[in-house]
Every structure is written in structure tokens, then in C-alpha cells.
Design a protein around this motif. Structure first.
Motif, PDB file in Angstrom:
ATOM      1  N   ARG A  87       0.828  -1.201   0.000  1.00  0.00           N
ATOM      2  CA  ARG A  87       0.000   0.000   0.000  1.00  0.00           C
ATOM      3  C   ARG A  87       0.869   1.261   0.000  1.00  0.00           C
ATOM      4  O   ARG A  87       0.568   2.246  -0.697  1.00  0.00           O
ATOM      5  CB  ARG A  87      -0.917  -0.020   1.224  1.00  0.00           C
ATOM      6  CG  ARG A  87      -1.989   1.048   1.197  1.00  0.00           C
ATOM      7  CD  ARG A  87      -2.890   0.921   2.400  1.00  0.00           C
ATOM      8  NE  ARG A  87      -3.866   2.009   2.422  1.00  0.00           N
ATOM      9  CZ  ARG A  87      -4.571   2.351   3.494  1.00  0.00           C
ATOM     10  NH1 ARG A  87      -4.395   1.705   4.633  1.00  0.00           N
ATOM     11  NH2 ARG A  87      -5.435   3.341   3.433  1.00  0.00           N
ATOM     12  N   LEU A  88       1.959   1.225   0.746  1.00  0.00           N
ATOM     13  CA  LEU A  88       2.844   2.382   0.817  1.00  0.00           C
ATOM     14  C   LEU A  88       3.576   2.624  -0.502  1.00  0.00           C
ATOM     15  O   LEU A  88       3.932   3.760  -0.813  1.00  0.00           O
ATOM     16  CB  LEU A  88       3.853   2.196   1.952  1.00  0.00           C
ATOM     17  CG  LEU A  88       3.288   2.252   3.372  1.00  0.00           C
ATOM     18  CD1 LEU A  88       4.373   1.895   4.384  1.00  0.00           C
ATOM     19  CD2 LEU A  88       2.689   3.621   3.674  1.00  0.00           C
ATOM     20  N   ARG A  89       3.806   1.589  -1.264  1.00  0.00           N
ATOM     21  CA  ARG A  89       4.513   1.734  -2.536  1.00  0.00           C
ATOM     22  C   ARG A  89       3.705   2.515  -3.561  1.00  0.00           C
ATOM     23  O   ARG A  89       4.278   3.118  -4.473  1.00  0.00           O
ATOM     24  CB  ARG A  89       4.858   0.360  -3.120  1.00  0.00           C
ATOM     25  CG  ARG A  89       5.961  -0.376  -2.399  1.00  0.00           C
ATOM     26  CD  ARG A  89       6.447  -1.570  -3.204  1.00  0.00           C
ATOM     27  NE  ARG A  89       7.069  -1.113  -4.445  1.00  0.00           N
ATOM     28  CZ  ARG A  89       8.322  -0.680  -4.535  1.00  0.00           C
ATOM     29  NH1 ARG A  89       9.084  -0.647  -3.472  1.00  0.00           N
ATOM     30  NH2 ARG A  89       8.822  -0.277  -5.683  1.00  0.00           N
ATOM     31  N   THR A  90       2.399   2.474  -3.426  1.00  0.00           N
ATOM     32  CA  THR A  90       1.532   3.129  -4.408  1.00  0.00           C
ATOM     33  C   THR A  90       0.574   4.076  -3.684  1.00  0.00           C
ATOM     34  O   THR A  90      -0.621   3.779  -3.545  1.00  0.00           O
ATOM     35  CB  THR A  90       0.741   2.085  -5.216  1.00  0.00           C
ATOM     36  OG1 THR A  90       0.026   1.230  -4.305  1.00  0.00           O
ATOM     37  CG2 THR A  90       1.674   1.230  -6.067  1.00  0.00           C
ATOM     38  N   PRO A  91       1.080   5.202  -3.201  1.00  0.00           N
ATOM     39  CA  PRO A  91       0.221   6.116  -2.437  1.00  0.00           C
ATOM     40  C   PRO A  91      -0.912   6.687  -3.286  1.00  0.00           C
ATOM     41  O   PRO A  91      -0.740   6.954  -4.477  1.00  0.00           O
ATOM     42  CB  PRO A  91       1.203   7.222  -2.005  1.00  0.00           C
ATOM     43  CG  PRO A  91       2.328   7.146  -2.968  1.00  0.00           C
ATOM     44  CD  PRO A  91       2.455   5.704  -3.353  1.00  0.00           C
ATOM     45  N   GLU A  92      -2.061   6.841  -2.663  1.00  0.00           N
ATOM     46  CA  GLU A  92      -3.218   7.421  -3.332  1.00  0.00           C
ATOM     47  C   GLU A  92      -3.295   8.906  -3.007  1.00  0.00           C
ATOM     48  O   GLU A  92      -3.204   9.300  -1.840  1.00  0.00           O
ATOM     49  CB  GLU A  92      -4.500   6.728  -2.871  1.00  0.00           C
ATOM     50  CG  GLU A  92      -4.558   5.246  -3.179  1.00  0.00           C
ATOM     51  CD  GLU A  92      -5.837   4.614  -2.659  1.00  0.00           C
ATOM     52  OE1 GLU A  92      -6.780   5.379  -2.327  1.00  0.00           O
ATOM     53  OE2 GLU A  92      -5.901   3.387  -2.589  1.00  0.00           O
ATOM     54  N   PRO A  93      -3.467   9.756  -3.995  1.00  0.00           N
ATOM     55  CA  PRO A  93      -3.558  11.200  -3.741  1.00  0.00           C
ATOM     56  C   PRO A  93      -4.638  11.511  -2.701  1.00  0.00           C
ATOM     57  O   PRO A  93      -5.756  10.998  -2.773  1.00  0.00           O
ATOM     58  CB  PRO A  93      -3.919  11.781  -5.108  1.00  0.00           C
ATOM     59  CG  PRO A  93      -3.393  10.775  -6.094  1.00  0.00           C
ATOM     60  CD  PRO A  93      -3.581   9.442  -5.437  1.00  0.00           C
ATOM     61  N   GLY A  94      -4.269  12.303  -1.727  1.00  0.00           N
ATOM     62  CA  GLY A  94      -5.230  12.730  -0.722  1.00  0.00           C
ATOM     63  C   GLY A  94      -5.507  11.727   0.376  1.00  0.00           C
ATOM     64  O   GLY A  94      -6.317  12.007   1.266  1.00  0.00           O
ATOM     65  N   THR A  95      -4.852  10.561   0.338  1.00  0.00           N
ATOM     66  CA  THR A  95      -5.128   9.520   1.323  1.00  0.00           C
ATOM     67  C   THR A  95      -3.925   9.309   2.239  1.00  0.00           C
ATOM     68  O   THR A  95      -2.839   8.947   1.770  1.00  0.00           O
ATOM     69  CB  THR A  95      -5.466   8.183   0.636  1.00  0.00           C
ATOM     70  OG1 THR A  95      -6.625   8.363  -0.172  1.00  0.00           O
ATOM     71  CG2 THR A  95      -5.741   7.093   1.666  1.00  0.00           C
ATOM     72  N   VAL A  96      -4.116   9.540   3.520  1.00  0.00           N
ATOM     73  CA  VAL A  96      -3.077   9.277   4.514  1.00  0.00           C
ATOM     74  C   VAL A  96      -3.186   7.820   4.949  1.00  0.00           C
ATOM     75  O   VAL A  96      -4.277   7.341   5.274  1.00  0.00           O
ATOM     76  CB  VAL A  96      -3.230  10.211   5.731  1.00  0.00           C
ATOM     77  CG1 VAL A  96      -2.224   9.842   6.818  1.00  0.00           C
ATOM     78  CG2 VAL A  96      -3.056  11.663   5.309  1.00  0.00           C
ATOM     79  N   VAL A  97      -2.073   7.112   4.944  1.00  0.00           N
ATOM     80  CA  VAL A  97      -2.023   5.731   5.433  1.00  0.00           C
ATOM     81  C   VAL A  97      -1.546   5.764   6.882  1.00  0.00           C
ATOM     82  O   VAL A  97      -0.545   6.429   7.193  1.00  0.00           O
ATOM     83  CB  VAL A  97      -1.085   4.875   4.577  1.00  0.00           C
ATOM     84  CG1 VAL A  97      -0.930   3.480   5.179  1.00  0.00           C
ATOM     85  CG2 VAL A  97      -1.601   4.789   3.153  1.00  0.00           C
ATOM     86  N   TYR A  98      -2.243   5.069   7.755  1.00  0.00           N
ATOM     87  CA  TYR A  98      -1.855   5.016   9.166  1.00  0.00           C
ATOM     88  C   TYR A  98      -1.225   3.663   9.471  1.00  0.00           C
ATOM     89  O   TYR A  98      -1.864   2.617   9.326  1.00  0.00           O
ATOM     90  CB  TYR A  98      -3.067   5.259  10.063  1.00  0.00           C
ATOM     91  CG  TYR A  98      -3.548   6.687  10.003  1.00  0.00           C
ATOM     92  CD1 TYR A  98      -2.981   7.652  10.817  1.00  0.00           C
ATOM     93  CD2 TYR A  98      -4.536   7.066   9.103  1.00  0.00           C
ATOM     94  CE1 TYR A  98      -3.399   8.977  10.748  1.00  0.00           C
ATOM     95  CE2 TYR A  98      -4.952   8.392   9.032  1.00  0.00           C
ATOM     96  CZ  TYR A  98      -4.386   9.330   9.854  1.00  0.00           C
ATOM     97  OH  TYR A  98      -4.797  10.639   9.775  1.00  0.00           O
ATOM     98  N   ALA A  99       0.042   3.694   9.877  1.00  0.00           N
ATOM     99  CA  ALA A  99       0.785   2.474  10.191  1.00  0.00           C
ATOM    100  C   ALA A  99       0.849   2.281  11.708  1.00  0.00           C
ATOM    101  O   ALA A  99       0.783   3.246  12.469  1.00  0.00           O
ATOM    102  CB  ALA A  99       2.197   2.563   9.612  1.00  0.00           C
ATOM    103  N   PRO A 100       1.030   1.049  12.160  1.00  0.00           N
ATOM    104  CA  PRO A 100       1.179   0.810  13.598  1.00  0.00           C
ATOM    105  C   PRO A 100       2.598   1.087  14.073  1.00  0.00           C
ATOM    106  O   PRO A 100       3.547   1.077  13.285  1.00  0.00           O
ATOM    107  CB  PRO A 100       0.833  -0.672  13.736  1.00  0.00           C
ATOM    108  CG  PRO A 100       1.288  -1.265  12.437  1.00  0.00           C
ATOM    109  CD  PRO A 100       1.018  -0.205  11.392  1.00  0.00           C
TER     110      PRO A 100
END
Length: 213
Positions: free
Chosen positions: A91-104
Motif C-alpha cells: 500500500r505504501l509503494r503506491t500512495p493514493e492522492p489525498g489519502t493518509v495511510v496510518y501504520a502501527p
């Protein structure tokens, strides 16, 4: 590692953090080698161009380890959600514009993973991730190496590394004798599993001085 080594490593990481394309840098190595310290220094030097996502956030919770009968082997490859970690890297390799990814993240005081702790903005060009098993080629860990653009293997004199591990366990509440037994039985068993991954790294970083814990 001395300050000149750190400067060279920071320059290498900065080249990965060029704008326009998400890159993932992995820092692997045995327990106690100083992976989190090095990763933290790199991210600190790069500022908003990098974020740290630790592999340890995918530790299984204490209650689940107890249910599985693995609590006395915490830190072994099968005490992590390796498939979940690989899924996050994809998921981190292909970031989506405007979308924050929350990791643990992992809270050492609690000895538990904490979900949703690390926000990764889509415009951050470099993710730095660190952990024991980034180069472990078995089971659910096997896909991880292919999801990383570059991996460094950090090694430290074994006597220094073991001493640091004992002190870390004592600092977080274990009696010294218990800490020494845990390191000898568990941490060093994991270090032997990690060692063959050295040959799969893009760069071997030899720490000639004792990094900060």
C-alpha cells in the motif's frame, strides 16, 4: 559508525527521497544492532521528506501470543503478522492522492503494538522501515525484500550488541538475570536466523562504535 559514515548514509537516503516517486528504504539486522537509532537519525535529518514505519508495529499482541503458546518466543519470525506488514508495504509503494495511510508502532513500555500511530502522507517521498526480518526469505516474510527499493544490513560487534540488549530489557523492567537468560535463549536465536540475510542486502553498514540504544 562515526559522523562521517552517518553523513554518507544520510546523503544516500536523500537521493532515494527525490520528489515524484515513493521509495522505501529498509534497515535490517540482528536484535540490538541499532536499527531504530539509525533509522530515526536518517528520518530526523531528512525532515518532512521521510517517515519511519517500524516493522515492530506488527508484533502480535501479548494476548494472542499467549493463546498461540508463543509468548516465551516473542520476537521470533512467527510472532509477527508478516503478511500484514507486507500488505502495508504494498500500500505504501503506491500512495493514493489525498489519502493518509496510518501504520502501527510498537510501544516498548507497554510491550504492545499500537495501531494507527504513524501517519504517512501521500506526498512523503521516502518511507524508512526497520526490523529484524526484512531480509528473511522464508514463509510470509519472503515477499518483503521485493517490496523494498533498497535494504541496508546493520551489524555491530556481538559482545556490544548483547550487552545493549541486556541493558534494554533491564531498562524496561526485567531483572538482570532474567534479561540475560532472555537474550541468550531468544534474542540470540533470532540473531542467528537474521544473519543469512546479510548477503541479500544492498549495503552492509558496520558500526565501529556503540550506537545509542
Amino acid at each position: 559508525m562515526d559522523s562521517s559514515d552517518l553523513a554518507g548514509l544520510t546523503a544516500r537516503a536523500r537521493r532515494l527521497a527525490r520528489a515524484g516517486e515513493r521509495r522505501i528504504l529498509g534497515i535490517a539486522g540482528p536484535p540490538g544492532a541499532g536499527k531504530s537509532t539509525l533509522a530515526g537519525r536518517l528520518v530526523g535529518a531528512l525532515g518532512p521528506r521521510a517517515v519511519l514505519v517500524p516493522m515492530d508495529g506488527f508484533h502480535l499482541a501479548r494476548a494472542e501470543l499467549a493463546r498461540l503458546g508463543r509468548a516465551d518466543r516473542k520476537g521470533a519470525p512467527d510472532t509477527f503478522d508478516a503478511a500484514g506488514y507486507a500488505a502495508l508495504l504494498r500500500r505504501l509503494r503506491t500512495p493514493e492522492p489525498g489519502t493518509v495511510v496510518y501504520a502501527p508502532a510498537f510501544d516498548r513500555a507497554l510491550e504492545e503494538p499500537v495501531a494507527g500511530s504513524v501517519p504517512v502522507s501521500p506526498d512523503v517521498p521516502l518511507v524508512v522501515t526497520e526490523g529484524n526480518y526484512l531480509l528473511h526469505g522464508e514463509g510470509a516474510w519472503a515477499p518483503v525484500r521485493g517490496l523494498l527499493d533498497e535494504v541496508w544490513f546493520l551489524e555491530l560487534d556481538p559482545d556490544v550488541r548483547v550487552r545493549r540488549l541486556v541493558e534494554r530489557h533491564v531498562r524496561f523492567g526485567r531483572a538482570r538475570a532474567e534479561a540475560e537468560r532472555w537474550v541468550a535463549r531468544s534474542d540470540e536465536a533470532n540473531a542467528r536466523l537474521v544473519a543469512p540475510g546479510r548477503d541479500r542486502a544492498d549495503l552492509v553498514v558496520r558500526a565501529v562504535a556503540d550506537p545509542c540504544p
